[in-house]
Design a protein around this motif. Sequence first.
Motif, short mmCIF file in Angstrom:
data_model
loop_
_atom_site.label_atom_id
_atom_site.label_comp_id
_atom_site.label_asym_id
_atom_site.label_seq_id
_atom_site.Cartn_x
_atom_site.Cartn_y
_atom_site.Cartn_z
N VAL A 113 22.79 -28.42 -43.83
CA VAL A 113 21.50 -27.82 -44.19
C VAL A 113 21.69 -26.39 -44.68
O VAL A 113 22.66 -25.73 -44.34
CB VAL A 113 20.48 -27.82 -43.01
N GLY A 114 20.75 -25.93 -45.50
CA GLY A 114 20.74 -24.55 -45.95
C GLY A 114 21.18 -24.39 -47.39
O GLY A 114 21.78 -25.29 -47.98
N GLY A 115 20.84 -23.23 -47.94
CA GLY A 115 21.21 -22.92 -49.32
C GLY A 115 20.45 -21.69 -49.78
O GLY A 115 19.49 -21.28 -49.14
N PRO A 116 20.89 -21.12 -50.91
CA PRO A 116 20.31 -19.86 -51.38
C PRO A 116 18.80 -19.92 -51.58
O PRO A 116 18.10 -18.94 -51.37
CB PRO A 116 21.02 -19.62 -52.73
N LYS A 117 18.30 -21.11 -51.96
CA LYS A 117 16.87 -21.26 -52.22
C LYS A 117 16.01 -20.91 -51.01
O LYS A 117 14.88 -20.48 -51.15
CB LYS A 117 16.64 -22.72 -52.63
N TRP A 118 16.55 -21.13 -49.80
CA TRP A 118 15.75 -20.91 -48.59
C TRP A 118 16.24 -19.71 -47.77
O TRP A 118 15.79 -19.49 -46.66
CB TRP A 118 15.77 -22.19 -47.73
N ASP A 119 17.20 -18.95 -48.34
CA ASP A 119 17.82 -17.86 -47.59
C ASP A 119 16.86 -16.72 -47.24
O ASP A 119 17.08 -16.02 -46.24
CB ASP A 119 19.00 -17.26 -48.38
N ASP A 120 15.83 -16.54 -48.05
CA ASP A 120 14.96 -15.39 -47.81
C ASP A 120 13.77 -15.71 -46.91
O ASP A 120 12.94 -14.85 -46.64
CB ASP A 120 14.49 -14.81 -49.15
N LEU A 121 13.70 -16.93 -46.43
CA LEU A 121 12.63 -17.28 -45.50
C LEU A 121 12.85 -16.55 -44.18
O LEU A 121 14.00 -16.23 -43.83
CB LEU A 121 12.64 -18.80 -45.24
N PRO A 122 11.78 -16.29 -43.43
CA PRO A 122 11.97 -15.68 -42.10
C PRO A 122 12.79 -16.62 -41.21
O PRO A 122 12.73 -17.84 -41.39
CB PRO A 122 10.54 -15.50 -41.58
N PRO A 123 13.56 -16.06 -40.25
CA PRO A 123 14.46 -16.86 -39.40
C PRO A 123 13.80 -18.11 -38.81
O PRO A 123 14.43 -19.17 -38.74
CB PRO A 123 14.87 -15.90 -38.29
N ALA A 124 12.53 -18.00 -38.43
CA ALA A 124 11.87 -19.14 -37.78
C ALA A 124 11.62 -20.31 -38.73
O ALA A 124 11.26 -21.40 -38.29
CB ALA A 124 10.55 -18.68 -37.16
N GLU A 125 11.83 -20.08 -40.05
CA GLU A 125 11.58 -21.17 -41.02
C GLU A 125 12.83 -21.62 -41.75
O GLU A 125 12.82 -22.63 -42.42
CB GLU A 125 10.55 -20.69 -42.06
N ARG A 126 13.90 -20.85 -41.63
CA ARG A 126 15.13 -21.19 -42.38
C ARG A 126 15.72 -22.52 -41.92
O ARG A 126 15.65 -22.87 -40.74
CB ARG A 126 16.21 -20.12 -42.15
N PRO A 127 16.36 -23.27 -42.83
CA PRO A 127 16.95 -24.55 -42.45
C PRO A 127 17.88 -24.48 -41.22
O PRO A 127 17.80 -25.31 -40.33
CB PRO A 127 17.74 -24.95 -43.70
N GLU A 128 18.74 -23.43 -41.18
CA GLU A 128 19.71 -23.34 -40.08
C GLU A 128 19.02 -23.18 -38.74
O GLU A 128 19.30 -23.91 -37.79
CB GLU A 128 20.65 -22.14 -40.30
N THR A 129 18.12 -22.17 -38.68
CA THR A 129 17.51 -21.85 -37.39
C THR A 129 16.29 -22.72 -37.07
O THR A 129 15.94 -22.88 -35.90
CB THR A 129 17.13 -20.35 -37.35
N ALA A 130 15.67 -23.29 -38.11
CA ALA A 130 14.47 -24.09 -37.85
C ALA A 130 14.76 -25.59 -37.84
O ALA A 130 13.91 -26.38 -37.44
CB ALA A 130 13.39 -23.78 -38.89
#
Length: 357
Positions: free
Chosen positions: A73-90
């Motif tokens: 999961v994860g990628g540059p497209k979602w990197d700027d989301l707040p931590p609570a919404e990012r693929p890694e942490t959410a």
Amino acid sequence: MYKIAVLPGDGIGPEIVPEAVKVLEVIGRKYGLEFQFTEALVGGAAIDAVGKALPEETLELCRNSDAVLLGAVGGPKWDDLPPAERPETAALLPLRKGLGLYANLRPAYLFPALVDASPLKREVVEGTDLLVLRELTGGLYFGPKGREKEPDGEKAYDTLVYTTGEIERIARLGFQIARQRRKKLTSVDKANVLISSRLWRDTVNRVATEYPDVTLEHMYVDNCAMQLVRQPRQFDVIVTENTFGDILSDQVSVLTGSIGMMPSASIGGKVALYEPVHGSAPDIAGQGKANPLATILSVAMMLKYSFRADAAASDIEKAVDRVLNKGYRTPDIYQEGRILVSTSEMGRLVREELEQK
Ligand code: IPM
Ligand code: MG
């Protein structure tokens, strides 16, 4: 019949996961095992489709399956989301926590054909065969954390917390795994500085009395980072807390020739999760360049740990060994004189080996 939740995720996930699923299909026919695959959304792909990195249906599907196969999961497209919404942490962390997967097994075995694929010298890496057992649901990742305004800037903190019970269960597993291997357990901590490491060390020492046949040693994490590239053959099983395990397992992957070779199993709950150690590799996504072997070796771990199908698991490992011996290489492990193949070609070659023998 085994129900498998298939979560391709982001980046190279949708390229490597189907190769491993097709390997399981071949194994099913060969060993008379029946698998039912159900695909679900996770990570950035889920954010784009339904606005949430870990949809409730996905977690439910995983809970009701016999095993979970995850890409990345994860990628540059979602990197700027707040931590609570990012693929890694959410997605990834709640999935691990939600399934109770406190133990992450990351074996680093150097296939003999890849001795020269590692940037490290042959004399150093030859014979590498170790396993990092990473605690997965505690420590810095899950301790109290925050970010607050201060009169002259901000303050941010993450907390490294462990309880006796959390350390005991991962230590026990470490001893049990070591017992089935070369009977040496290295517990890695930072007990010269961290109080949580003192508790870690005291607890591991206490658990050790139940496993007199396993040799236990303690090592500081900084020294371990050095010893791993200096003399990796000294290690059998390494047990360590979440963040140390995250860092050391990436380092260890270089000993296997490429992080594209390193599988993992996350266990401890009712349903285990299998995923390659490498991430979503957005830089090479969609180009057929990704190495599917880490994911294929992860389904071998699934057969072993979730379905107790040891013969099928070692069949896959041997097929991978033969394909490498024949000289086939994805770009990450390519060297002059070898045969460069794509993600799907590598998958097909492994399946052909399985069908032949
Ligand atoms: C891993 C990864 C994850 C972790 C990230 C993507 C959250 O690096 O599985 O090692 O830190 O656990
Ligand atoms: Mg990592």
